[in-house]
Scaffold this active site. Structure first.
Site, PDB file in Angstrom:
ATOM      1  N   GLY A 158       0.861  -1.188   0.000  1.00 31.34           N
ATOM      2  CA  GLY A 158       0.000   0.000   0.000  1.00 31.34           C
ATOM      3  C   GLY A 158       0.893   1.232   0.000  1.00 31.34           C
ATOM      4  CB  ILE A 240       6.145  -0.719  10.817  1.00 33.80           C
ATOM      5  CG1 ILE A 240       6.047  -0.907   9.300  1.00 33.80           C
ATOM      6  CG2 ILE A 240       7.576  -0.520  11.263  1.00 33.80           C
ATOM      7  CD1 ILE A 240       6.400   0.345   8.508  1.00 33.80           C
ATOM      8  NE  ARG A 242      -3.113  -2.061  13.850  1.00 37.67           N
ATOM      9  CZ  ARG A 242      -2.652  -0.860  13.486  1.00 37.67           C
ATOM     10  NH1 ARG A 242      -1.352  -0.650  13.384  1.00 37.67           N
ATOM     11  NH2 ARG A 242      -3.477   0.134  13.244  1.00 37.67           N
ATOM     12  CD  GLU A 271       0.442  -2.449  19.860  1.00 34.97           C
ATOM     13  OE1 GLU A 271       1.375  -2.943  19.207  1.00 34.97           O
ATOM     14  OE2 GLU A 271      -0.078  -1.354  19.578  1.00 34.97           O
ATOM     15  CG  HIS A 289       1.829   1.084  17.728  1.00 38.98           C
ATOM     16  ND1 HIS A 289       0.809   0.181  17.709  1.00 38.98           N
ATOM     17  CD2 HIS A 289       1.723   1.766  16.550  1.00 38.98           C
ATOM     18  CE1 HIS A 289       0.113   0.302  16.590  1.00 38.98           C
ATOM     19  NE2 HIS A 289       0.662   1.265  15.857  1.00 38.98           N
ATOM     20  N   GLY A 291       5.225   4.340  14.994  1.00 38.81           N
ATOM     21  CA  GLY A 291       5.339   4.521  13.536  1.00 38.81           C
ATOM     22  C   GLY A 291       4.966   5.910  13.051  1.00 38.81           C
TER      23      GLY A 291
END
Ligand code: 8YV
Length: 345
Positions: A158, A240, A242, A271, A289, A291
């Site tokens: 994507g 990066i 899930r 998490e 997390h 990103g």
């Protein structure tokens, strides 16, 4: 008499500079402290509002919206929305939105940072130095894997995957392979500098493999022991996307036994809990997390969520189009079918 302003709940402290001005247009209920909302608390919060701005930490499904008769819109602050049961929201006539595009480059940067840190053993080196071990230096100390000229694999092509491909191909002279449900048009492959490969070829040929695919039932544990066994023992794996995409115990085992050289993780299955098996390893870089965590990008994400929310609530009375709705058609169809006039478009 003027219509009452729509009531909106914001589930976490976000970016005040974007959230506070909303008070001019809506009745705003904010949350002052970071809060781990229970399923029941979420249902209670959603029960008497017209819209909500929430984060990935809030899981919203049929049970949370069952009593939310006024709720028209859930604006998720994040591009991924596996925290939402979109089908249940559509059935309830609630339109959901996410925040694509604005975080693409920032998240691609982090993917590359993790790749480089893992392959070149940056955090491991720093720990070693801080522990005072430099006196034990040898010519073999902290040998890692090259990035330039190596083969970069990308699973999920994507917007973020394409950003990573560009960085690899055009910045570091890497050969870039990718696998995706659908192949990019030839011109797009040329522009990002990537070639399509089947899943097994991607696993077998990547020196560094970055996971950037959405988390769905079919991507759950797609990187399991069998997939890891097909990778080069010298390879680096970066996630990066899930946490649930990777079988974390299989990964920990591969890293502990030398089946895989290194990994970089920004996301985890449970998490904010991180498995002790991962924490115990030296050849893994672990970030919490982050990103999309640059100030400019987080501001843009909250702004986009707010724009979606205001458009869905028709705050200007101008039936504005939501910039990034996920399920507009299905939600509006359900409203029409149920004859629910209280939920305006
Ligand atoms: C989170 C993300 O939104 O956009 C996504 O899908 O995973 C991140 O950008 C961010 O961590 C806030 O929850």
């Amino acid at each position: 008499m003027a219509e009452p302003r729509p009531r909106v709940w914001v589930s976490q402290p976000l970016i005040d500079a974007v959230i506070e001005p909303l008070r001019a247009q809506v009745e705003l209920i904010t949350t002052d402290e970071v809060t781990a909302w229970t399923a029941e608390q979420l249902a209670a919060r959603l029960a008497d509002v017209d819209g909500a701005i929430i984060t990935l930490n809030e899981r919203v499904g049929a049970a949370q919206v069952a009593g939310a008769t006024r709720l028209q819109v859930i604006a998720n602050v994040g591009v991924g929305y596996n925290n939402l049961d979109v089908e249940a929201l559509s059935a309830a006539g609630i339109v959901a939105s996410n925040t694509p595009d604005v975080l693409t480059e920032t998240t691609a940067d982090l993917g590359f940072a993790l790749l480089m840190a893992a392959a070149r053993r940056i955090t491991e080196s720093e720990r070693w130095l801080r522990e005072g071990q430099w006196g034990q230096w040898s010519f073999q100390t902290m040998l890692g894997a090259d990035i330039h000229g190596s083969t970069l694999g990308i699973l999920g092509m994507g917007r973020i995957g394409q950003g990573i491909a560009r960085r690899g191909a055009h910045g570091f002279g890497m050969r870039v392979l990718y696998h995706n449900r659908s192949r990019l048009p030839e011109a797009a492959e040329g522009e990002v500098g990537a070639q399509y490969a089947d899943f097994d070829t991607l696993l077998a040929q990547s020196d560094h493999l970055v996971l950037v695919l959405p988390y769905t039932a079919s991507s759950h544990h797609i990187i399991d022991a069998a997939a890891l066994a097909k990778m080069k023992p010298t390879a680096t794996l970066v996630n990066i996307a899930r946490g649930g995409i990777v079988d974390e115990l299989a990964l920990a085992d591969a890293l502990a036994t030398g089946r895989l050289a290194a990994a970089g993780l920004d996301v985890y299955e449970g998490e904010p809990a991180v498995r002790p098996e991962l924490l115990a390893l030296h050849n893994i870089v672990l970030t919490p997390h982050i990103g999309s965590a640059s100030l400019a990008t987080r501001k843009a994400m909250v702004q986009l969520a707010a724009d979606n929310l205001l458009a869905a609530l028709n705050v200007d009375g101008a039936a504005a189009r939501m910039p990034s709705a996920i399920n507009a058609e299905a939600a509006f169809a359900a409203r029409t079918a149920s004859g629910d006039k209280s939920k305006k478009r």
